[in-house]
Enzyme design. Structure first.
Site, PDB file in Angstrom:
ATOM      1  N   GLU A  47      31.479  30.801  50.211  1.00  0.00           N
ATOM      2  CA  GLU A  47      33.065  30.163  49.751  1.00  0.00           C
ATOM      3  C   GLU A  47      33.708  31.812  50.972  1.00  0.00           C
ATOM      4  O   GLU A  47      33.480  32.951  51.145  1.00  0.00           O
ATOM      5  CB  GLU A  47      32.882  30.973  48.966  1.00  0.00           C
ATOM      6  CG  GLU A  47      34.323  30.475  48.209  1.00  0.00           C
ATOM      7  CD  GLU A  47      34.434  30.861  46.028  1.00  0.00           C
ATOM      8  OE1 GLU A  47      33.355  31.068  46.059  1.00  0.00           O
ATOM      9  OE2 GLU A  47      35.279  29.834  45.838  1.00  0.00           O
ATOM     10  N   LYS A 127      38.539  23.511  47.538  1.00  0.00           N
ATOM     11  CA  LYS A 127      37.259  23.435  46.482  1.00  0.00           C
ATOM     12  C   LYS A 127      38.588  22.814  44.965  1.00  0.00           C
ATOM     13  O   LYS A 127      39.675  23.769  44.914  1.00  0.00           O
ATOM     14  CB  LYS A 127      37.602  25.233  45.958  1.00  0.00           C
ATOM     15  CG  LYS A 127      36.605  25.505  44.596  1.00  0.00           C
ATOM     16  CD  LYS A 127      37.002  27.067  44.667  1.00  0.00           C
ATOM     17  CE  LYS A 127      36.037  27.512  43.895  1.00  0.00           C
ATOM     18  NZ  LYS A 127      35.705  29.050  43.366  1.00  0.00           N
ATOM     19  N   GLU A 146      41.960  33.077  40.891  1.00  0.00           N
ATOM     20  CA  GLU A 146      41.707  32.116  42.012  1.00  0.00           C
ATOM     21  C   GLU A 146      43.494  31.365  41.243  1.00  0.00           C
ATOM     22  O   GLU A 146      43.771  30.045  42.039  1.00  0.00           O
ATOM     23  CB  GLU A 146      40.569  30.949  41.531  1.00  0.00           C
ATOM     24  CG  GLU A 146      39.591  31.526  42.676  1.00  0.00           C
ATOM     25  CD  GLU A 146      38.274  31.292  43.027  1.00  0.00           C
ATOM     26  OE1 GLU A 146      38.315  29.865  43.333  1.00  0.00           O
ATOM     27  OE2 GLU A 146      37.054  31.180  42.204  1.00  0.00           O
ATOM     28  N   CYS A 182      31.170  26.557  45.594  1.00  0.00           N
ATOM     29  CA  CYS A 182      31.355  27.611  44.448  1.00  0.00           C
ATOM     30  C   CYS A 182      30.999  27.365  42.872  1.00  0.00           C
ATOM     31  O   CYS A 182      30.328  26.745  42.467  1.00  0.00           O
ATOM     32  CB  CYS A 182      32.297  29.010  44.444  1.00  0.00           C
ATOM     33  SG  CYS A 182      31.033  30.046  43.004  1.00  0.00           S
ATOM     34  N   ASN A 207      30.794  32.838  45.676  1.00  0.00           N
ATOM     35  CA  ASN A 207      31.021  33.670  45.476  1.00  0.00           C
ATOM     36  C   ASN A 207      30.515  33.946  44.297  1.00  0.00           C
ATOM     37  O   ASN A 207      32.029  33.974  43.402  1.00  0.00           O
ATOM     38  CB  ASN A 207      32.407  34.920  44.790  1.00  0.00           C
ATOM     39  CG  ASN A 207      32.762  35.391  47.328  1.00  0.00           C
ATOM     40  OD1 ASN A 207      32.313  35.957  47.268  1.00  0.00           O
ATOM     41  ND2 ASN A 207      32.767  33.462  47.779  1.00  0.00           N
TER      42      ASN A 207
HETATM   43  N1  CDV Z   1      33.899  31.862  43.341  1.00  0.00           N
HETATM   44  C1  CDV Z   1      33.970  30.839  41.891  1.00  0.00           C
HETATM   45  O1  CDV Z   1      34.048  29.752  42.031  1.00  0.00           O
HETATM   46  N2  CDV Z   1      32.442  31.672  40.718  1.00  0.00           N
HETATM   47  C2  CDV Z   1      32.925  31.044  39.845  1.00  0.00           C
HETATM   48  C3  CDV Z   1      32.486  32.285  38.894  1.00  0.00           C
HETATM   49  C4  CDV Z   1      34.077  32.959  38.563  1.00  0.00           C
HETATM   50  C5  CDV Z   1      31.642  31.823  37.553  1.00  0.00           C
HETATM   51  C6  CDV Z   1      31.138  31.224  39.344  1.00  0.00           C
HETATM   52  O2  CDV Z   1      31.393  29.368  39.332  1.00  0.00           O
HETATM   53  O3  CDV Z   1      30.457  31.292  40.251  1.00  0.00           O
END
Ligand code: CDV
Length: 321
Positions: A47, A127, A146, A182, A207
Site C-alpha cells: 500500500e 480503499k 487516513e 490494508c 502498512n
Molecule cells: N494502513 C492501514 O490501513 N493500517 C491499519 C492500521 C491502522 C490498523 C491496518 O489495518 O493495518
C-alpha cells in the site's frame, strides 16, 4: 490439470520522508528483476508504496499533503515501472495515493492498480475501509489520518479476469483476481464480496504499525491478527491471498512485515522473514480453489442469505423493504 501463477510478494522496508520516488522505484525495480529471475508472472508491492506512510503526520498545508499523491498513472516517475514490466513481461500490483479531478472536483483516494505483462492497467481499486481519525490527536505517539487525507473508495470490490500467458504445456494461465488495501483485509465483507464473484487470487498491500494507539493491548498480537484475517479470508472463500507489507522502522514507527502468500486451504505457502526489502515467491495453482469452492464453500448450495436477512429484520437492525 493445473493453472500455476507464480507470484512474488515484494515487501518494502522503510521509506524515509526525504526519500525521492526515484530512489524508491529503483528498489522496486530491483525486486521486479529478482521476481523475473524467480519465474514470477506478477509481483505485488505494498500500500502507498511510492512514499513514506504520510498519514502518520498532521500537515496543515495542502501543498505539503498533495506532494504525496500521483496525478497521473503512469506518471513521470512511475513510467519506469510500466516500461520494465513490459520489457520483462511481468505484471504488478501497486498501491499509491491518487489525486484526481472528477466532475470538476479534486478527490483523493488510497488506490491500487493491477498491471498486466504488456504494461496495461487491467484493474483499479480505491480503499473502502479507511482506518484512523480525521482530526489531529496530539495524544498519540503518531497520527493515523487516513480519514482526513482520503475519501472512501467509490469503485467497490470488483473481481476481474486476467491472463498471464501460456504455461510450458500451452495452457492459458488465466483466472479471476481481486484487490484490497490494508485495513480492508480485516473485514470479512472484503473477501466475501470478491468470493461471490468467484475470485481466485486477491492482492493486498498494507502498512501496519505494531503499536495501535487506541488499543495498545493488541500490539503483541499484530502478527497473529495479520495472519488470522488473511488465512480465514482465503479459506472461507476458496481463494489465494497475497498480503504484502511496507515494513520496519519508518520514521520512528515500527511496522510489521509478515508478508504472506496464503493458499485456498488457509495455509501459508510463502512468507517474508525480514522487515526490509524482500521477495517471497510461491507457485500458486488457481485450480486448487475449485476443491474449496465446490465442496465446503459451495456458496450456491450452502449459503442461506434469505435466512440471514430474516434474523436481522427480526432484531429490527434494518427496516424491511
Ligand atoms: N494502513 C492501514 O490501513 N493500517 C491499519 C492500521 C491502522 C490498523 C491496518 O489495518 O493495518
Amino acid at each position: 490439470m493445473a493453472r500455476i501463477i507464480t507470484v512474488g510478494a515484494a515487501q518494502l522496508g522503510p521509506i524515509a520522508l526525504a526519500d525521492t520516488r526515484a530512489q524508491v522505484i529503483d528498489r522496486m525495480l530491483d525486486l521486479m528483476h529478482q521476481a523475473k529471475g524467480n519465474g514470477c508472472d506478477i509481483v505485488v508491492f505494498p500500500e502507498l508504496a511510492l512514499t513514506t506512510f504520510f498519514p502518520r503526520w498532521y500537515f496543515e498545508n495542502q501543498q505539503d499533503i498533495d506532494a504525496f499523491y500521483e496525478r497521473e498513472m503512469p506518471g513521470p516517475d512511475t513510467q519506469r515501472l510500466f516500461d520494465t514490466a513490459r520489457s520483462l513481461a511481468i505484471g504488478f500490483y501497486l498501491g499509491y495515493a491518487e489525486l484526481v479531478e472528477e466532475l470538476g472536483v479534486l478527490r483523493r483516494f488510497n488506490t491500487s492498480i493491477t498491471v498486466d505483462k504488456a504494461g496495461n492497467i487491467i484493474g483499479k481499486y480505491r480503499k473502502i475501509h479507511l482506518p484512523g481519525h480525521r482530526e489531529h490527536e496530539p495524544w498519540r505517539r503518531f497520527q493515523h489520518l487516513e480519514k482526513r487525507y482520503f475519501e472512501t473508495g467509490n469503485l467497490g470490490f470488483n473481481a476481474f479476469r486476467a491472463n498471464w500467458g501460456q504455461d510450458v504445456h500451452g495452457q492459458e494461465k488465466q483466472g479471476i483476481f481481486g484487490m484490497a488495501i490494508c485495513n480492508d483485509r480485516r473485514w470479512s465483507e472484503t473477501y466475501r464480496i470478491l468470493g461471490l464473484q468467484a475470485v481466485e487470487m486477491i492482492f493486498i498491500g498494507y502498512n501496519t504499525p505494531v503499536h495501535n494507539p487506541p488499543a495498545p493491548e493488541h500490539d503483541a498480537l499484530s502478527h497473529f491478527h495479520n495472519e488470522l484475517v488473511m488465512q480465514s479470508g482465503a479459506y472461507q472463500n476458496g481463494t489465494w491471498v497475497v498480503g504484502v507489507a511496507k515494513a520496519g522502522n519508518e520514521e520512528g514507527v515500527e511496522q510489521i512485515g509478515n508478508s504472506i502468500i496464503v493458499a485456498p486451504s488457509g495455509e501459508i505457502v510463502g512468507a517474508c522473514t525480514t522487515t526490509g526489502d524482500e521477495l517471497a515467491v510461491a507457485r500458486c495453482d488457481l485450480d486448487l480453489c475449485i476443491s474449496y469452492k465446490t465442496t465446503t464453500f459451495n456458496f450456491e448450495r450452502h449459503r442461506q442469505p434469505e435466512h440471514y436477512r430474516m434474523i436481522v429484520e427480526r432484531r429490527g437492525a434494518i427496516a424491511p423493504d
